[in-house]
Enzyme design. Structure first.
Site, short mmCIF file in Angstrom:
data_model
loop_
_atom_site.label_atom_id
_atom_site.label_comp_id
_atom_site.label_asym_id
_atom_site.label_seq_id
_atom_site.Cartn_x
_atom_site.Cartn_y
_atom_site.Cartn_z
N PHE A 42 2.76 5.37 -7.81
CA PHE A 42 2.91 6.82 -7.67
C PHE A 42 4.34 7.31 -7.89
O PHE A 42 4.57 8.51 -8.00
CB PHE A 42 2.35 7.34 -6.34
CG PHE A 42 2.81 6.64 -5.08
CD1 PHE A 42 4.14 6.39 -4.82
CD2 PHE A 42 1.86 6.26 -4.13
CE1 PHE A 42 4.54 5.78 -3.65
CE2 PHE A 42 2.26 5.64 -2.95
CZ PHE A 42 3.61 5.40 -2.70
N HIS B 152 6.59 7.63 5.59
CA HIS B 152 7.42 6.94 6.60
C HIS B 152 8.00 5.63 6.07
O HIS B 152 8.90 5.05 6.70
CB HIS B 152 6.64 6.72 7.90
CG HIS B 152 5.60 5.64 7.86
ND1 HIS B 152 4.97 5.18 9.01
CD2 HIS B 152 5.05 4.91 6.84
CE1 HIS B 152 4.12 4.23 8.70
NE2 HIS B 152 4.15 4.06 7.39
N GLY C 44 -2.08 2.35 -10.43
CA GLY C 44 -0.83 2.97 -10.84
C GLY C 44 0.21 2.95 -9.73
O GLY C 44 -0.10 2.67 -8.57
N GLN D 287 10.91 -3.14 8.91
CA GLN D 287 9.91 -3.52 7.91
C GLN D 287 9.93 -2.70 6.62
O GLN D 287 9.29 -3.11 5.65
CB GLN D 287 8.50 -3.45 8.51
CG GLN D 287 8.17 -4.63 9.41
CD GLN D 287 6.68 -4.82 9.59
OE1 GLN D 287 6.09 -4.31 10.52
NE2 GLN D 287 6.05 -5.54 8.67
#
Length: 346
Positions: free
Chosen positions: A238, A256, A236, A307
């Site tokens: 979230f 983060h 799934g 990133q």
């Protein structure tokens, strides 16, 4: 104006400018298999012997081995005019692939992915966004489509996280007594590495790892789970799909990745599903109260810039996010490692 007694010399600057070379020495030695070859040998080896086993050039191998020795990654013994090399305790523990605490997969991920994104740090600062498009030609409007841009990359990322939790996992899971939470859900739990630490520390608990279908499939195909059925997986997203019922929700290295707005959305969803008296455990590298340290966490936060969409945060910032979502009794503990733990209750 410089502080009294402070002398302007280039030594500190030299150390900083050479930092990327040190990283590349470590990355190259791991990629070539230097530490593995020395671990398999019954006695210290000379540079020619190491080169022969690696299929590398004798000259390049000797230069690399001597530099590793200066970095205290290798011991060097000199006798009869010949240098012989062997692993240090540090490299034997963390750089040999067969070690249970090996960090080799994480280092290779840093070398092949993170390092390339950091080449565009200045552009990331200008734009305020990650650099997958510049580094790999991959759009990142859907963040994890970029992060998991191939099956190989997804597996490398998952193995890297496995390495992290093999060293850091037990300390963060023991930061608080989690035995009152027998049913645990690790949201974005990836390979299940932290779930393994959880069931090892708390024999009475069961953990459901909740992650996107492709991650769950990779976990089942490539990672072993000998914990007697106490770890299960559920597919799934979230942000969109119903969350499994649990006494405790773990968010480890998840918040983060995201903006405050998306963190708030996720924490509200967790609070809505969480049982009364249940909790959420946030595991992240924590900034100091003023945000100006520790240096490792500041570098991690810059890494979130190049990133992801997110950043590292202070304990107070996590407290504010959790309180706004309806959680109470927010407590924070730092550990001896890089990651700290924040526990809150509903």
């Amino acid at each position: 104006m410089s502080c009294a007694g402070e002398q302007a010399t280039p030594r500190l600057l030299d150390g900083y400018t050479q930092g990327f070379m040190v990283s590349q020495v470590l990355f190259a030695a791991c990629e070539l298999g230097v530490f593995d070859v020395l671990a398999e040998a019954r006695e210290p080896l000379g540079a020619d012997a190491v080169a022969a086993r690696l299929g590398s050039s004798p000259r390049g191998t000797e230069l690399l081995l001597d530099t590793c020795a200066s970095l205290r990654l290798l011991h060097v013994e000199t006798g009869g005019g010949k240098a012989l090399y062997k692993n240090t305790e540090l490299s034997s523990t963390y750089l040999v692939r067969s070690s249970p605490r090996s960090q080799q997969n994480m280092l290779l991920y840093l070398a092949r992915t993170t390092y390339l994104c950091w080449a565009h740090l200045a552009q990331a600062v200008r734009e305020g966004k990650n650099q997958y498009l510049n580094a790999f030609g991959v759009p990142s409007e859907e963040l994890f489509t970029a992060i998991y841009r191939s099956e190989e990359e997804r597996l490398q990322f998952m193995r890297a996280l496995q390495d992290i939790w093999s060293v850091q996992g037990s300390s963060v899971m023991a930061a608080f007594d989690l035995s009152p939470f027998p049913v645990v859900c690790d949201l974005g739990g990836c390979s299940g590495a932290l779930a393994k630490e959880c069931v090892s520390l708390y024999p009475g608990c069961r953990v459901t790892v909740f992650d996107v279908p492709e991650v769950v499939g990779t976990a089942k195909d490539h990672f072993l789970f000998p914990e007697g059925g106490r770890i299960s997986f559920r597919e799934g997203d979230f942000f969109k799909d119903p969350l499994p019922e649990a006494d405790l929700y773990i968010l480890a290295r998840v918040l983060h990745d995201w903006t405050d707005e998306k963190c708030s959305q996720l924490l509200l969803r967790v609070h809505q599903t969480c049982k009364s008296g249940g909790g959420v455990l946030v595991i992240e590298s924590l900034l100091d109260a003023d945000g100006r340290g520790p240096l490792t966490t500041q570098l991690f936060s810059l890494n979130m810039l190049v990133q992801t969409e997110g950043r590292e945060r202070t304990p107070a910032q996590y407290h504010a996010l959790l309180a706004a979502a309806g959680f109470r009794d927010v407590r924070c503990k730092r550990t001896q490692g890089v990651y700290g733990a924040v526990l809150a209750r509903k």
